[in-house]
Design a protein around this motif. Structure first.
Motif, short mmCIF file in Angstrom:
data_model
loop_
_atom_site.label_atom_id
_atom_site.label_comp_id
_atom_site.label_asym_id
_atom_site.label_seq_id
_atom_site.Cartn_x
_atom_site.Cartn_y
_atom_site.Cartn_z
N PHE A 261 12.59 -35.60 -26.02
CA PHE A 261 11.45 -34.91 -25.43
C PHE A 261 11.32 -33.46 -25.91
CE2 PHE A 261 9.05 -32.70 -22.13
CZ PHE A 261 7.97 -33.55 -21.95
N TYR A 262 12.39 -32.68 -25.82
CA TYR A 262 12.30 -31.26 -26.16
C TYR A 262 12.73 -30.95 -27.59
CZ TYR A 262 11.35 -29.93 -21.33
OH TYR A 262 10.78 -29.77 -20.09
N SER A 263 13.69 -31.67 -28.10
CA SER A 263 14.19 -31.35 -29.45
C SER A 263 14.89 -32.59 -30.02
CB SER A 263 15.15 -30.16 -29.41
OG SER A 263 16.07 -30.27 -28.35
N PRO A 264 14.91 -32.71 -31.34
CA PRO A 264 15.45 -33.93 -31.96
C PRO A 264 16.98 -34.01 -31.86
CG PRO A 264 14.79 -32.35 -33.64
CD PRO A 264 14.34 -31.79 -32.34
N PRO A 265 17.52 -35.20 -31.64
CA PRO A 265 18.98 -35.34 -31.55
C PRO A 265 19.70 -35.01 -32.85
CG PRO A 265 17.88 -37.49 -31.56
CD PRO A 265 16.82 -36.47 -31.39
N ALA A 266 19.00 -35.09 -33.99
CA ALA A 266 19.64 -34.75 -35.27
C ALA A 266 20.06 -33.29 -35.33
CB ALA A 266 18.70 -35.07 -36.43
N ASN A 267 19.50 -32.44 -34.46
CA ASN A 267 19.94 -31.04 -34.42
C ASN A 267 21.43 -30.93 -34.15
OD1 ASN A 267 17.41 -29.99 -34.91
ND2 ASN A 267 17.03 -29.32 -32.81
N THR A 268 22.00 -31.92 -33.44
CA THR A 268 23.40 -31.83 -33.04
C THR A 268 24.37 -31.95 -34.20
OG1 THR A 268 23.48 -34.22 -32.59
CG2 THR A 268 22.90 -32.77 -30.75
N ILE A 269 23.90 -32.39 -35.38
CA ILE A 269 24.81 -32.53 -36.52
C ILE A 269 24.34 -31.69 -37.71
CG2 ILE A 269 25.84 -34.72 -35.85
CD1 ILE A 269 23.84 -36.17 -37.61
N ARG A 270 23.52 -30.67 -37.43
CA ARG A 270 23.10 -29.75 -38.48
C ARG A 270 24.21 -28.74 -38.79
NH1 ARG A 270 18.06 -30.32 -39.97
NH2 ARG A 270 16.53 -31.25 -38.56
N PRO A 271 24.14 -28.07 -39.95
CA PRO A 271 25.16 -27.08 -40.30
C PRO A 271 25.16 -25.89 -39.34
CG PRO A 271 23.90 -27.73 -42.24
CD PRO A 271 23.18 -28.30 -41.05
N GLY A 272 26.31 -25.29 -39.17
CA GLY A 272 26.44 -24.07 -38.40
C GLY A 272 26.28 -24.28 -36.90
N ARG A 273 26.49 -23.19 -36.17
CA ARG A 273 26.30 -23.24 -34.72
C ARG A 273 24.84 -23.01 -34.39
NH1 ARG A 273 29.89 -20.14 -30.75
NH2 ARG A 273 29.25 -21.92 -29.44
N SER A 274 24.43 -23.51 -33.25
CA SER A 274 23.07 -23.30 -32.78
C SER A 274 22.82 -21.80 -32.58
CB SER A 274 22.87 -24.05 -31.46
OG SER A 274 21.62 -23.78 -30.90
N ARG A 275 21.59 -21.36 -32.89
CA ARG A 275 21.24 -19.95 -32.76
C ARG A 275 20.23 -19.68 -31.65
NH1 ARG A 275 19.58 -18.66 -38.81
NH2 ARG A 275 18.64 -20.72 -38.53
N LYS A 276 19.70 -20.74 -31.05
CA LYS A 276 18.79 -20.59 -29.91
C LYS A 276 18.68 -21.95 -29.22
CE LYS A 276 14.79 -21.20 -32.98
NZ LYS A 276 13.43 -20.75 -33.30
N MET A 277 18.05 -21.96 -28.05
CA MET A 277 18.09 -23.15 -27.21
C MET A 277 17.51 -24.39 -27.90
SD MET A 277 16.81 -23.59 -23.27
CE MET A 277 15.06 -23.70 -23.65
#
Length: 408
Positions: A261-277
């Motif tokens: 709903f809010y953001s794609p699950p593929a974000n969880t395996i992207r490079p680096g640490r998250s930089r915003k919500m």
């Protein structure tokens, strides 16, 4: 003059010409075709009359994502708007009042108008076109391409083309444009429409590292998206030994999820640490007694030794608890989007998570798996999942065989 400048200048007069294409596999999905001008901007929401479609391949990894390391290496012309805009992860913006000393400033790549040779031949020749060289963020098999002409209503190209090549190392623009480099046609010269998401299915079962995008004869493209599956180099992973076996850049991928709903699950395996919500995965608020989950496919069969579950920037909406399960599905059971078969084994029981925190877990002993599922309770989100381990002998063998097959 540098090698890059020499190569680019030599090809700038008429642009590189396409080479022979490999055979295509008939696609199961035929993207809708948009052609012709869009109406001039009349105020209000500039996306109100934007033409787009639901492209099934758009759920795959964007191999040209700047966050994966993609880049625009060169372009023969970027008079009105710079080439780097092509790979911005955000959708293109439009400011009707924004002008510079060269004219309207667009959020995309826009070249000057081409002209013919003289007054008797004022129009550009049929073969004249502009081009840009793209380095993919991760080499892979391309399943679909979107050439987005958002806000280019009367100044979009008449047609576009896309070619691909696989070269080792970090070739310069001059090396990519050198004689003897064999490019494969992924999208033949095809008419496109203005202010539209022009999608193309790709049926070439090859591994590519770079693209050459052509716009005929000139004009502007807002964004380029290249969807497919990462095809990592098994030699490189073997030298690394221990690495993140679910990371996008190493060939991991999301197979399915309960909520996007809010953001794609593929974000969880992207490079680096998250930089915003919104750089992580966040689900809608549940009003039932269920829970949310993501299922992943690893780079190949691997031994997992340690886990990280990060909730960075998820402060009032982090998942309350998380559990992790694995399965070692046979290759015949594990299609690109299939669920696979076999029993799931829990390797991390339901564990309390803290907001905005990176949680680390060392497993008592290595666990062999090809698939992983994270279950979060009851809802919320995580920003990153890291699974550290190494390929098994069988995983290395299969990945090496696939690598050889894709390289022809």
């Amino acid at each position: 003059m540098s090698e890059a400048e020499a190569g680019a200048r030599a090809a700038a007069s008429s642009g590189p010409s396409p080479s022979a294409s490999h055979a295509r596999t008939p696609p199961a999905f035929v993207a809708p075709s948009f052609t012709g001008d869009a109406r001039p901007y009349g105020g209000g929401d500039p996306y109100a009359d934007y033409r787009t479609a639901d492209f099934p391949f758009a759920r795959l990894t964007d191999l040209a994502d700047r966050r994966l390391g993609a880049g625009v290496l060169a372009a023969n012309d970027e008079f009105f708007a710079e080439r780097e805009n092509l790979l911005k992860p955000e959708r293109a913006e439009f400011d009707p009042e924004r002008f510079g000393h060269k004219g309207k400033i667009m959020d995309g790549w826009e070249t000057r108008r081409r002209r013919g040779t003289d007054a008797d031949r004022p129009h550009p020749a049929d073969e004249d076109h502009d081009w840009a060289l793209i380095r993919l963020g991760a080499p892979g098999v391309i399943r679909g391409i979107v050439v987005d002409t958002a806000h280019f209503r009367g100044n979009y190209p008449r047609a576009v083309s896309v070619e691909g090549v696989s070269l080792p190392g970090s070739p310069s623009p001059g090396e990519l444009l050198a004689d003897g480099v064999e490019w494969t046609v992924l999208v033949p010269r095809t008419p496109v429409g203005g202010h539209a998401a022009n999608g193309f299915t790709v049926g070439v079962e090859r591994r590519f590292t770079h693209l050459r995008v052509g716009q005929h004869p000139d004009g502007g493209i807002a964004r380029l998206r290249v969807y497919g599956e990462v095809a990592p180099d098994p030699g490189w992973l073997g030298v690394l030994g221990t690495f993140d076996v679910v990371a996008l850049e190493n060939g991991g991928r999301v197979e399915d999820a309960s909520d996007r709903f809010y953001s794609p699950p593929a974000n969880t395996i992207r490079p680096g640490r998250s930089r915003k919500m919104d750089d992580g995965w966040e689900t809608r608020r549940r009003r039932d007694k269920g829970h949310d989950w993501i299922r992943y496919r690893l780079a190949e069969q691997a031994e997992i030794r340690a886990v990280e579950i990060d909730t960075a920037y998820l402060k009032g909406n982090a998942a309350g608890w998380a559990a992790l399960s694995v399965r070692d599905a046979e290759p015949s059971d594990s299609g690109a989007s299939g669920d696979g078969t076999g029993d799931w084994t829990e390797i991390l029981p339901r564990t309390r998570l803290q907001p905005d925190t990176n949680h680390r877990f060392v497993l008592p002993e290595p666990v062999v798996a090809t698939q992983v599922r994270i279950d979060i309770y009851p809802d919320g989100g995580i920003s990153r999942l890291r699974l550290f381990g190494c390929l098994t002998e069988e995983g290395t063998r299969r990945l090496t065989a696939r690598h050889r097959e894709l390289d022809g």
